[in-house]
Design a protein around this motif. Sequence first.
Motif, mmCIF file in Angstrom:
data_model
loop_
_atom_site.group_PDB
_atom_site.id
_atom_site.type_symbol
_atom_site.label_atom_id
_atom_site.label_comp_id
_atom_site.label_asym_id
_atom_site.label_seq_id
_atom_site.Cartn_x
_atom_site.Cartn_y
_atom_site.Cartn_z
ATOM 1 N N TYR A 52 -50.476 -16.447 21.125
ATOM 2 C CA TYR A 52 -49.950 -17.753 21.510
ATOM 3 C C TYR A 52 -49.563 -18.523 20.252
ATOM 4 C CZ TYR A 52 -52.020 -16.812 26.067
ATOM 5 O OH TYR A 52 -52.342 -16.248 27.267
ATOM 6 N N ILE A 53 -48.451 -19.224 20.314
ATOM 7 C CA ILE A 53 -48.027 -20.085 19.217
ATOM 8 C C ILE A 53 -48.623 -21.473 19.449
ATOM 9 C CG2 ILE A 53 -46.057 -21.196 18.095
ATOM 10 C CD1 ILE A 53 -44.403 -18.748 18.867
ATOM 11 N N VAL A 54 -49.217 -22.033 18.422
ATOM 12 C CA VAL A 54 -49.779 -23.379 18.500
ATOM 13 C C VAL A 54 -48.606 -24.346 18.344
ATOM 14 C CG1 VAL A 54 -51.470 -24.984 17.543
ATOM 15 C CG2 VAL A 54 -51.925 -22.527 17.494
ATOM 16 N N ASP A 55 -48.173 -24.916 19.460
ATOM 17 C CA ASP A 55 -46.923 -25.670 19.528
ATOM 18 C C ASP A 55 -47.184 -27.167 19.682
ATOM 19 O OD1 ASP A 55 -44.019 -25.816 19.864
ATOM 20 O OD2 ASP A 55 -44.516 -26.402 21.919
ATOM 21 N N ASN A 56 -46.434 -27.971 18.963
ATOM 22 C CA ASN A 56 -46.596 -29.426 18.987
ATOM 23 C C ASN A 56 -45.413 -30.121 19.656
ATOM 24 O OD1 ASN A 56 -47.781 -31.927 18.435
ATOM 25 N ND2 ASN A 56 -46.902 -32.046 16.391
ATOM 26 N N SER A 57 -44.530 -29.385 20.315
ATOM 27 C CA SER A 57 -43.314 -29.986 20.855
ATOM 28 C C SER A 57 -43.589 -30.971 21.989
ATOM 29 C CB SER A 57 -42.340 -28.906 21.320
ATOM 30 O OG SER A 57 -42.913 -28.134 22.354
ATOM 31 N N ARG A 58 -44.626 -30.752 22.781
ATOM 32 C CA ARG A 58 -44.948 -31.671 23.873
ATOM 33 C C ARG A 58 -45.859 -32.805 23.422
ATOM 34 N NH1 ARG A 58 -46.423 -28.274 29.166
ATOM 35 N NH2 ARG A 58 -44.840 -29.361 30.344
ATOM 36 N N LEU A 59 -46.846 -32.485 22.600
ATOM 37 C CA LEU A 59 -47.824 -33.475 22.166
ATOM 38 C C LEU A 59 -47.233 -34.460 21.150
ATOM 39 C CD1 LEU A 59 -50.772 -34.321 22.495
ATOM 40 C CD2 LEU A 59 -51.355 -32.716 20.676
ATOM 41 N N GLN A 60 -46.377 -33.962 20.273
ATOM 42 C CA GLN A 60 -45.745 -34.782 19.231
ATOM 43 C C GLN A 60 -46.790 -35.506 18.370
ATOM 44 O OE1 GLN A 60 -42.212 -35.065 18.645
ATOM 45 N NE2 GLN A 60 -42.305 -33.234 19.924
ATOM 46 N N SER A 61 -47.816 -34.763 17.963
ATOM 47 C CA SER A 61 -48.891 -35.336 17.157
ATOM 48 C C SER A 61 -48.501 -35.385 15.685
ATOM 49 C CB SER A 61 -50.150 -34.495 17.327
ATOM 50 O OG SER A 61 -51.153 -34.927 16.444
ATOM 51 N N ASP A 62 -49.052 -36.352 14.963
ATOM 52 C CA ASP A 62 -48.848 -36.453 13.520
ATOM 53 C C ASP A 62 -49.878 -35.634 12.744
ATOM 54 O OD1 ASP A 62 -46.694 -38.195 13.816
ATOM 55 O OD2 ASP A 62 -48.000 -39.963 13.811
ATOM 56 N N SER A 63 -50.799 -34.986 13.449
ATOM 57 C CA SER A 63 -51.861 -34.219 12.788
ATOM 58 C C SER A 63 -51.303 -32.905 12.235
ATOM 59 C CB SER A 63 -52.991 -33.927 13.772
ATOM 60 O OG SER A 63 -52.532 -33.041 14.768
ATOM 61 N N ARG A 81 -65.196 -25.390 12.323
ATOM 62 C CA ARG A 81 -63.971 -24.598 12.264
ATOM 63 C C ARG A 81 -62.783 -25.439 11.849
ATOM 64 N NH1 ARG A 81 -65.888 -19.581 12.155
ATOM 65 N NH2 ARG A 81 -67.367 -19.258 13.811
ATOM 66 N N ARG A 82 -61.867 -24.822 11.154
ATOM 67 C CA ARG A 82 -60.609 -25.476 10.802
ATOM 68 C C ARG A 82 -59.748 -25.617 12.048
ATOM 69 N NH1 ARG A 82 -58.696 -22.053 5.596
ATOM 70 N NH2 ARG A 82 -60.049 -23.036 4.068
ATOM 71 N N SER A 83 -58.786 -26.484 11.953
ATOM 72 C CA SER A 83 -57.821 -26.624 13.038
ATOM 73 C C SER A 83 -56.861 -25.439 13.016
ATOM 74 C CB SER A 83 -57.012 -27.907 12.865
ATOM 75 O OG SER A 83 -57.832 -29.035 12.937
ATOM 76 N N ALA A 84 -56.289 -25.150 14.178
ATOM 77 C CA ALA A 84 -55.201 -24.174 14.246
ATOM 78 C C ALA A 84 -53.934 -24.941 13.871
ATOM 79 C CB ALA A 84 -55.100 -23.594 15.648
ATOM 80 N N LEU A 85 -53.291 -24.566 12.793
ATOM 81 C CA LEU A 85 -52.129 -25.296 12.292
ATOM 82 C C LEU A 85 -50.943 -25.141 13.240
ATOM 83 C CD1 LEU A 85 -52.362 -24.404 8.510
ATOM 84 C CD2 LEU A 85 -53.218 -26.442 9.680
ATOM 85 N N TRP A 86 -50.155 -26.215 13.359
ATOM 86 C CA TRP A 86 -48.959 -26.151 14.200
ATOM 87 C C TRP A 86 -48.055 -25.029 13.703
ATOM 88 C CZ3 TRP A 86 -50.364 -28.516 18.176
ATOM 89 C CH2 TRP A 86 -50.978 -29.761 18.159
ATOM 90 N N GLY A 87 -47.546 -24.241 14.613
ATOM 91 C CA GLY A 87 -46.674 -23.116 14.274
ATOM 92 C C GLY A 87 -47.410 -21.819 14.008
ATOM 93 N N SER A 88 -48.745 -21.887 13.898
ATOM 94 C CA SER A 88 -49.504 -20.657 13.660
ATOM 95 C C SER A 88 -49.664 -19.891 14.975
ATOM 96 C CB SER A 88 -50.865 -20.964 13.043
ATOM 97 O OG SER A 88 -51.669 -21.687 13.949
ATOM 98 N N VAL A 89 -50.104 -18.658 14.867
ATOM 99 C CA VAL A 89 -50.313 -17.799 16.036
ATOM 100 C C VAL A 89 -51.803 -17.539 16.185
ATOM 101 C CG1 VAL A 89 -49.857 -15.528 17.037
ATOM 102 C CG2 VAL A 89 -48.056 -16.717 15.779
ATOM 103 N N VAL A 90 -52.318 -17.719 17.399
ATOM 104 C CA VAL A 90 -53.700 -17.391 17.709
ATOM 105 C C VAL A 90 -53.710 -16.314 18.782
ATOM 106 C CG1 VAL A 90 -54.623 -19.650 17.068
ATOM 107 C CG2 VAL A 90 -53.901 -19.242 19.408
ATOM 108 N N VAL A 91 -54.785 -15.543 18.812
ATOM 109 C CA VAL A 91 -54.930 -14.482 19.810
ATOM 110 C C VAL A 91 -56.071 -14.879 20.727
ATOM 111 C CG1 VAL A 91 -55.443 -12.043 20.180
ATOM 112 C CG2 VAL A 91 -54.090 -12.745 18.203
ATOM 113 N N GLY A 92 -55.810 -14.870 22.036
ATOM 114 C CA GLY A 92 -56.844 -15.272 22.971
ATOM 115 C C GLY A 92 -56.498 -14.910 24.395
ATOM 116 N N VAL A 93 -57.279 -15.471 25.304
ATOM 117 C CA VAL A 93 -57.101 -15.219 26.731
ATOM 118 C C VAL A 93 -57.254 -16.543 27.463
ATOM 119 C CG1 VAL A 93 -59.531 -14.617 27.074
ATOM 120 C CG2 VAL A 93 -57.813 -13.786 28.663
#
Length: 109
Positions: A52-63, A81-93
């Motif tokens: 999954y791509i960590v996407d900020n297009s809907r939230l529009q956060s400044d973080s 834990r660190r944050s998952a950076l916008w645009g990064s890829v995480v693996v999950g279910v």
Amino acid sequence: WPLARPRAPRAAPRGMGRFSEWAQNVAVAKGLSPEAALAASGPPPAVQLQRYIVDNSRLQSDSMGLRFRRSMSMDDYDERRRSALWGSVVVGVLCAEDPRWLRVGGRKY
């Protein structure tokens, strides 16, 4: 942070496990044949991990990214834990309890 990896399947226990035995007894009590009951008490299907791509297009956060949670509560931040950076890829279910949440390793967010 390490990405989630699928675990190797465990060796099947000898004989029938307690849960399988209970599930078979319940199925027989509901009128299923012993063969159908045995099939119904088999192991659950394997969970399929996806990227999954960590996407900020809907939230529009400044973080810088999305913070991990220890539970499915928005206020339950995982400070270790660190944050998952916008645009990064995480693996999950996707969580079965609430498909709006994604389980990444032992964490959810």
